[in-house]
Design an enzyme around this catalytic site. Structure first.
Site, PDB file in Angstrom:
ATOM      1  CD  GLU A  35      39.078  -2.897 -19.352  1.00 40.62           C
ATOM      2  OE1 GLU A  35      38.658  -4.090 -19.382  1.00 40.62           O
ATOM      3  OE2 GLU A  35      38.977  -1.633 -19.131  1.00 40.62           O
ATOM      4  NE  ARG A 262      36.504  10.828 -20.510  1.00 42.17           N
ATOM      5  CZ  ARG A 262      36.950   9.713 -20.633  1.00 42.17           C
ATOM      6  NH1 ARG A 262      37.188   9.118 -21.631  1.00 42.17           N
ATOM      7  NH2 ARG A 262      37.072   8.832 -19.669  1.00 42.17           N
ATOM      8  CE  LYS A 272      38.868   1.536 -24.915  1.00 40.43           C
ATOM      9  NZ  LYS A 272      39.735   0.713 -24.157  1.00 40.43           N
TER      10      LYS A 272
END
Length: 560
Positions: A35, A262, A272
């Site tokens: 994104e 992750r 983020k």
């Protein structure tokens, strides 16, 4: 002897099994779907290397698809940075795609779901919808608009698209199961109204699709065979498949979602939102600040693509999340730079050394090896004279037997030069040493082959000739957080663990050969660490960023 192949990871085992049961080689296609709401960070590097690595292994195309469905947070700057980072890592994408490419198709499918009685326009607030979702242990309750007539939902949905209805007044929801044990299946929102300009479509659209609706359908449109996500998307897989059920046609490739763990990095954050806060509040200068765990920040810090890919390869692809110590990443960059970085001399904390028996006004050029790890790197010449700079830490007026650097009445070698002996010091009115006086042995020149040059002394110091010294700005970067897991404490904000000493800026003195370096050139300051030329450099001033010290000093601190 043939090179032993690495064992397959569990994702590769899935693909190998699919190749024997359901897929042909030509049907394999992967994607990396960021994104564009921030810069990529070290956590993304695992996903990049996994997807593009599978593309290389199976000779399959890999798309770069931007999941750009939230115009409130997405910018062209982030798109450009993401493309730049992936290219720098050495990967090439087959096609550049955007979820916004599919807005019309997604809208048309949504209209069909309304007609089929599988979606409806809800006129509740987001708070009301959240309350009616229930809890993991109790079922949700149906919206009063769940059985709204199809024609009424179609009319409202079109008005939402045309911008005739305000933000937050209506949403489009899928009609699935409000009693499902998976709360994501409890009539999830598919569209919301946003009157904001999109970085690619401008103001053409007033409604924007949610991630869960967009992601699987985009995979389907692109004929992605394996949609690889991080572990937090495991509960989303059921919804991913339900949405695909509504659009999938027989005899067309159906994507399958699979999840991997992750990898988090110690002494930093990889959210983020939190990284954006560091930028917005001025804790760091930018997204590519060398203290940031972004790929752009690591590049500016002096990391190489090879060191990052080696790091990712070494931690592997797993099914359980864990925190990787940042020292492991630092080890990989040290290993890589040790092979490729030229050795040069620079003095960070200078004090003047005067060789009293060296001829005044004379300068001689000494030969220095560029990199003992690389025979092809050759040699360079460095100027040597009567007055030199050495590190203040390399001299003690009085020292015990364990101090192997310069002190009075003891000998050390100057790197690539001569053996010297401390004789006396000059002090200012406050008793601070301002000069060290020594003598040198003219017959002890390094590499001369003389008996004196072969004499063994325990210490070797780096130095710079005062007359030819090049002033440079050096930025000594350290870890941004004092705690290994700064965002794990439920009682404290992660900002409370900011390391106040994460950056020290000094003026240092370097050998004159450094004036020929370009931005992103990397060197080892001998005995000090690895450094890279920063983009802030100019003709008047070269700026160096410290990548890592030669040794892991934090490891000793952590043990204490």
């Amino acid at each position: 002897m043939a090179k032993e192949e690495a064992p397959l990871n569990f994702i590769e085992h899935i693909i190998e099994e699919d190749l024997t049961k359901s897929h042909t080689q030509d049907e394999l296609r992967f994607r990396f779907p960021p994104e564009p709401n921030g810069y990529l960070h070290i956590g993304h590097a695992s996903s990049i290397c996994l997807n593009f690595g599978l593309g290389e292994r199976y000779k399959a195309p890999v798309n770069l698809r931007f999941d750009d469905t939230n115009p409130a947070k997405e910018e062209q700057e982030f798109v450009d940075a993401i493309k730049r980072d992936i290219s720098w890592l050495g990967f090439e994408w087959a096609e550049e795609r955007y979820a916004s490419d599919y807005f019309q198709e997604l809208y048309d499918w949504a209209v069909q779901l309304i007609k089929d009685g599988k979606a409806y326009v809800d006129s509740q607030t987001s708070e009301q919808i959240a309350e009616q979702k229930g809890t993991p242990n109790s079922p949700g309750t149906e919206s009063p608009f769940r059985n709204r007539p199809v024609e009424e939902s179609l009319d409202l949905f079109e008005k939402m698209k045309n911008g005739e209805l305000g933000e937050g007044k209506h949403t489009l929801r899928a009609k699935i199961d409000m009693t499902s044990g998976n709360m994501l299946m409890r009539d999830p929102v598919m569209y919301r109204v946003l009157h904001k300009s999109h970085h690619r479509t401008g103001t053409d659209w007033k409604i924007f699709p949610m991630y869960d609706w967009t992601h699987g359908e985009s995979d389907y449109i692109e004929r992605v065979s394996h949609s690889l996500c991080t572990l937090e998307f495991l509960p989303h897989r059921e919804l991913y498949d339900w949405f695909l059920d509504q659009v999938h046609q027989k005899d067309t490739l159906r994507p399958k979602q699979r999840e991997f763990a992750r990898r988090n990095l110690s002494h930093t954050v990889v959210s983020k939102r939190k990284l954006a806060k560091l930028v917005e509040e001025g804790i760091v200068d930018s997204w590519d600040d060398p203290r940031m765990p972004t790929i752009s920040g690591l590049r500016r810090r002096g990391y190489t693509p090879e060191s990052i890919k080696n790091f990712v390869d070494s931690i592997g692809v797993g099914k359980r999340e864990n925190v990787i110590d940042v020292s492991h990443l630092e080890f990989n960059v040290r290993e890589d730079l040790n092979k490729r970085a030229p050795r040069v001399m620079a003095v960070l904390n200078p004090i003047k050394l005067v060789i009293t028996n060296y001829p005044e006004g004379e300068t001689e050029m000494l030969e220095a090896e560029n990199n003992p790890e690389d025979e092809s790197a050759g040699y360079r010449e460095v100027p040597f004279s009567r007055e030199l700079y050495i590190e203040q830490e390399d001299f003690k007026e009085e020292a015990n037997r364990k101090f192997f650097r310069l002190t009075l009445n003891k000998e050390v070698r100057l790197k690539n030069a001569y053996i010297i002996k401390g004789e006396s010091v000059v002090k200012d009115a406050d008793g601070n040493i301002t000069e060290i006086h020594c003598t040198y042995d003219p017959d002890s020149k390094s590499g001369s082959g003389s008996e004196a040059s072969k004499r063994k002394v325990k210490g070797t110091l780096h130095w710079v000739s005062v007359k030819e010294a090049l002033p440079v700005e050096v930025r000594l970067y350290d870890r941004l957080f004092t705690e290994a897991s700064p965002d794990a404490d439920k009682e404290k904000d992660f900002m409370e663990f900011i390391n106040p000493n994460s950056l020290e800026v000094i003026t240092a003195y370097a050998e004159p050969s450094l004036k020929n370096l370009e931005v992103e050139d990397k060197v080892q300051f001998q005995r000090l660490g690895y450094f890279v030329v920063d983009k802030d450099s100019s003709e008047e001033k070269i700026v160096f960023n410290r990548t890592v010290p030669l040794r892991d000093s934090w490891g000793k601190i952590d043990k204490k």
